[in-house]
Scaffold this motif. Structure first.
Motif: not given
Length: 491
Positions: A119-144
């Motif tokens: 919502a705050a339009r924070v879309n820098n490369r580091r932010t996207r990388a942090i979000m991708r890493d956290w999502l990749a570490a989730r054990p079951d995407p279907a559960h989420d």
């Protein structure tokens, strides 16, 4: 963490750090007994911006301390929104701190943070990388996808996340972005959600929070629903439902929950949710559970604090607010049992402001005669005096501060008795927790389990160790936190 430590500027910086740590431990932006939610949020937002702009490295280091989840999410957002203000070295350290902290946050809190960043339009490369890493570490995407559907959908769009791999069906992606595209799903949870719209038995296959919505729409009785969902509920979900099942004096303790494994402060909140007759009827079980949790929280410190006296605030203001009902009193009750475990055997004396002697039957009532109780405690000559209160000394006003001033300057200048004040309530007007006397260190507290660590932090407020020791402590905490291999994703 380099800063001036031998000058007045260094001392002022250390005071600012302690002020922020106290706020980050206690404040949640919710209504308190003496301030509205708006006042709390306004005060906290100012404090965050002030510390981020003036002490960015300290601001990031706070992620390694036992601050609450609300402030941890605010710090992460502040660091990512203002990434351009940091040096390359700071960004590297911040990235490791953010990743470690996100792994410890509840997933719903992280998804809420991701929505705020989008919502705050924070879309820098580091932010996207942090979000991708956290999502990749989730054990079951279907559960989420089932339990945190809107959060995962927003985050996936923000980082352009692709679900499934080569040759694998993109079921989760279809579930989120192409509802109705499939007539069935191979993943059991996704298919249970589909079937739950027309098949009542499928509701019981879903995560508890998702099943609640379906149960309400189908008019299922709450008691029957909770009984059927018990095998699928997480430990925290079971604990949260205890309060709903423990109303009134005729409440029975749940047979499906082991109270002895509950965290100390959460257990104290549950005990206070019971009526007086229920507490008396189950005195042995509740006391045993509280003492077991307290010994677990004391850990290696058990029995090592010598003679301990405690002044515990059970005045009317300890009732808290609608959002934090009885939390200040619960912290005091939990601290009572923890201090009993920390003191040498038979060397603990509790003094409640109401004069009560039965901790299991405490209730928020009456004024706050802290001064009188502090006098009673000091007359015992303890090795350590711990005061658990919101700091509003009003019977008479200011007596506790004057007693502590005279005691420290005239009667005990050698500090034979260590005195510390822990406060569970953030004072929005003062940008800190309310203090009793300048000569007594004060620390904010949210969970009683953190008391031993908070006493160490409060010691820096006395000014005897110097600012250098405080910054060295923060450096040690950061190093420990980012190297903690045991930090996994919250379930």
């Amino acid at each position: 963490m380099t800063t001036s430590t031998g000058t007045d500027a260094g001392l002022v910086a250390a005071e600012d750090v302690l002020l922020f740590v106290n706020a980050a431990i206690t404040a949640t932006g919710q209504r308190e007994f003496r301030s509205t939610a708006y006042e709390q949020q306004l005060s906290l937002d100012f404090l965050h911006e002030y510390v981020r702009v003036n002490y960015r490295r300290v601001y990031a280091a706070a992620l390694a301390l036992d601050i609450n989840d609300h402030n941890a999410a605010l710090i992460v957002r502040g660091l990512l929104e203002h990434a351009a203000d940091a040096s390359a070295e700071e960004r590297r350290t911040e990235g490791r701190l953010i990743a470690a902290r996100l792994a410890k946050l509840p997933p719903q809190r992280v998804y809420r943070l991701f929505r705020a960043l989008r919502a705050a339009r924070v879309n820098n490369r580091r932010t996207r990388a942090i979000m991708r890493d956290w999502l990749a570490a989730r054990p079951d995407p279907a559960h989420d996808a089932v339990k945190y559907r809107s959060g995962l959908k927003t985050a996936a769009r923000h980082v352009h996340l692709r679900f499934g791999g080569t040759g694998e069906p993109d079921e989760t992606g279809d579930f989120l972005f192409r509802p109705g595209h499939r007539t069935s799903y191979r993943h059991g949870l996704l298919d249970a959600w589909r079937r739950a719209h027309y098949e009542q038995g499928a509701v019981e296959e879903l995560p508890f929070t998702v099943a609640e919505g379906f149960a309400a729409r189908r008019g299922m009785k709450r008691e029957v629903f909770l009984e059927r969902m018990a095998p699928r509920m997480t430990r925290l979900e079971r604990l949260r439902t205890l309060g709903q099942r423990a109303a009134g004096d005729d409440a029975r303790l749940p047979a499906d929950v082991d109270l002895t494994v509950m965290p100390l402060t959460r257990l104290a909140l549950y005990v206070l949710s019971l009526g007086f007759e229920a507490r008396s009827a189950h005195r042995a079980e509740l006391t045993r559970a509280l003492r077991t949790a307290a010994r677990r929280a004391a850990g290696p410190h058990a029995g090592g604090w010598g003679r301990v006296a405690a002044v515990l605030d059970d005045s009317y203001s300890s009732s808290g607010s609608g959002e934090k009902r009885r939390r200040p009193l619960a912290v005091a009750l939990a601290c009572h049992f923890l201090l009993e475990a920390l003191a040498a055997p038979g060397a603990y004396t509790p003094l409640w402001t109401s004069g009560r002697t039965d901790p299991l039957l405490v209730r928020p009532w009456g004024p706050t005669p802290l001064g009188t109780r502090v006098l009673d405690a000091l007359e015992l000559g303890p090795d350590r005096l711990v005061i658990v209160s919101d700091g509003w000394d009003n019977a008479p006003p200011g007596l506790a501060g004057e007693v502590l001033r005279v005691w420290r300057t005239r009667l005990d200048p050698d500090r034979r008795t260590a005195v510390v004040h822990v406060n569970p309530v953030y004072d929005a007007d003062g940008f800190d927790v309310r203090r009793l006397a300048p000569s007594v260190p004060t620390a904010g507290v949210r969970d009683a389990e953190d008391l031993p660590a908070l006493v160490e932090i409060a010691g820096f407020a006395e000014g005897r160790t110097g600012a250098a020791a405080l910054y060295a402590y923060l450096d040690r905490q950061v190093a420990r936190f980012v190297s903690d291999d045991g930090a996994g994703a919250a379930s």
